[in-house]
Design a protein around this motif. Structure first.
Motif, PDB file in Angstrom:
ATOM      1  N   UNK A 210       0.809  -1.213   0.000  1.00  0.00           N
ATOM      2  CA  UNK A 210       0.000   0.000   0.000  1.00  0.00           C
ATOM      3  C   UNK A 210       0.852   1.278   0.000  1.00  0.00           C
ATOM      4  N   UNK A 211       2.169   1.127   0.038  1.00  0.00           N
ATOM      5  CA  UNK A 211       3.040   2.296   0.066  1.00  0.00           C
ATOM      6  C   UNK A 211       3.015   3.027   1.389  1.00  0.00           C
ATOM      7  N   UNK A 212       2.867   2.269   2.478  1.00  0.00           N
ATOM      8  CA  UNK A 212       2.777   2.842   3.822  1.00  0.00           C
ATOM      9  C   UNK A 212       4.093   2.620   4.569  1.00  0.00           C
ATOM     10  N   UNK A 213       4.574   3.650   5.252  1.00  0.00           N
ATOM     11  CA  UNK A 213       5.809   3.540   6.025  1.00  0.00           C
ATOM     12  C   UNK A 213       5.542   2.789   7.336  1.00  0.00           C
ATOM     13  N   UNK A 214       6.587   2.184   7.872  1.00  0.00           N
ATOM     14  CA  UNK A 214       6.464   1.485   9.158  1.00  0.00           C
ATOM     15  C   UNK A 214       5.935   2.417  10.240  1.00  0.00           C
ATOM     16  N   UNK A 215       6.399   3.662  10.248  1.00  0.00           N
ATOM     17  CA  UNK A 215       5.973   4.638  11.256  1.00  0.00           C
ATOM     18  C   UNK A 215       4.494   4.992  11.139  1.00  0.00           C
ATOM     19  N   UNK A 216       3.884   4.660   9.993  1.00  0.00           N
ATOM     20  CA  UNK A 216       2.481   4.986   9.747  1.00  0.00           C
ATOM     21  C   UNK A 216       1.545   3.810  10.030  1.00  0.00           C
ATOM     22  N   UNK A 217       2.096   2.753  10.643  1.00  0.00           N
ATOM     23  CA  UNK A 217       1.312   1.554  10.972  1.00  0.00           C
ATOM     24  C   UNK A 217       0.956   1.566  12.457  1.00  0.00           C
ATOM     25  N   UNK A 218      -0.306   1.356  12.764  1.00  0.00           N
ATOM     26  CA  UNK A 218      -0.753   1.165  14.143  1.00  0.00           C
ATOM     27  C   UNK A 218      -1.281  -0.259  14.252  1.00  0.00           C
ATOM     28  N   UNK A 219      -0.904  -0.948  15.326  1.00  0.00           N
ATOM     29  CA  UNK A 219      -1.271  -2.362  15.491  1.00  0.00           C
ATOM     30  C   UNK A 219      -1.932  -2.591  16.838  1.00  0.00           C
ATOM     31  N   UNK A 220      -2.863  -3.537  16.853  1.00  0.00           N
ATOM     32  CA  UNK A 220      -3.627  -3.847  18.062  1.00  0.00           C
ATOM     33  C   UNK A 220      -3.591  -5.357  18.299  1.00  0.00           C
ATOM     34  N   UNK A 221      -3.252  -5.781  19.527  1.00  0.00           N
ATOM     35  CA  UNK A 221      -3.193  -7.212  19.807  1.00  0.00           C
ATOM     36  C   UNK A 221      -3.189  -7.500  21.287  1.00  0.00           C
TER      37      UNK A 221
END
Length: 274
Positions: A210-221
């Motif tokens: 998707x052309x998304x940077x690592x810093x632009x990822x939010x994760x929930x777990x």
């Protein structure tokens, strides 16, 4: 007065299913559903990332009105829900799968194995019944799983008494830790996947797509299998009821409250942390 438009630095949200998005009843609460809708309304790509099979996750993907990629089997498979195109797939090598299966049977455990065409089990018993109750997944008995092993599986699972599984976890790590990724999931299950596989690897492939940077990822777990993802993401948020390792790896922990809506509280925290 014109209402201010909420902005966020996050372009991709990776969400675990069991005990994160799903409650104890294996359903999505109205609060959690609204939180997903909020993310999509902000233009954020939402991807479900679970240890479950792709086809099993698909029902929730569709229920939420999502489009695009799903990360399944702890990251072993990244597949587009609509087109069926596989972005990434890493299987357990046949020789290692055969050894793990033989060991599991020798220890008196039940085998639950993921293949592209479904879930095969060594026998039907209380452990496979529990698996089916938790996932709603149909299983097919193959009493000669090891002898008939010609196709590399996505995942091999040992299932049995929780105390036995806990003890054998250390045995398995000593034997296979240099060759396979070994993940404790439910108390009665121990999962074996390819060495280079985890949710962070799967979601990283989605982000690149998707052309998304690592810093632009939010994760929930909440679980052990979420640890790599929560550590890798620009912002990892553990549920309020998460296991200690998940809380330790996350940058934030959802505020205390009803576990059924912990994800909704976590989304609010993510959007407030800009």
């Amino acid at each position: 007065m014109k209402q201010a438009i909420r902005t966020t630095p996050y372009q991709l949200a990776a969400i675990d299913l069991d005990d994160t998005l799903l409650g104890l009843d294996k359903q999505i609460s109205s609060e959690n559903k609204a939180a997903v809708q909020l993310l999509t309304n902000l233009g954020i790509h939402v991807v479900l990332a679970s240890g479950r099979k792709h086809q099993n996750i698909l029902q929730f993907h569709q229920q939420l009105g999502l489009r695009g990629l799903i990360v399944s089997t702890h990251g072993a498979l990244v597949k587009d829900a609509e087109t069926g195109n596989i972005l990434q797939q890493q299987l357990v090598p046949v020789n290692l799968a055969s050894q793990v299966m033989a060991d599991g049977l020798a220890y008196g455990l039940t085998l639950i194995c993921y293949y592209s065409d479904g879930v095969r089990v060594s026998e039907k018993n209380v452990w496979t019944d529990l698996y089916q109750k938790r996932t709603g997944e149909e299983v097919r008995v193959d009493s000669k799983l090891v002898q008939n092993l010609h196709e590399a599986p996505q995942k091999v699972m040992w299932s049995g008494e929780p105390e036995r599984i806990s003890a054998l976890h250390q045995v398995a790590k000593a034997r296979y830790q240099e060759q396979l990724n070994i993940i404790p999931t439910d108390p009665e299950n121990l999962d074996f996947i390819a060495m280079e596989v985890n949710k962070a690897v799967g979601v990283a492939a989605v982000a690149q797509h998707y052309g998304v940077k690592q810093s632009e990822v939010v994760a929930f777990g909440d679980g052990h299998n979420d640890v790599p993802l929560l550590s890798w993401a620009g912002l990892g948020i553990a549920m309020s009821h998460a296991c200690p390792s998940a809380k330790k790896s996350a940058k934030l922990v959802a505020s205390p409250g009803n576990p059924e809506t912990s994800f909704a509280r976590a989304v609010a925290m993510a959007l407030a942390s800009n």
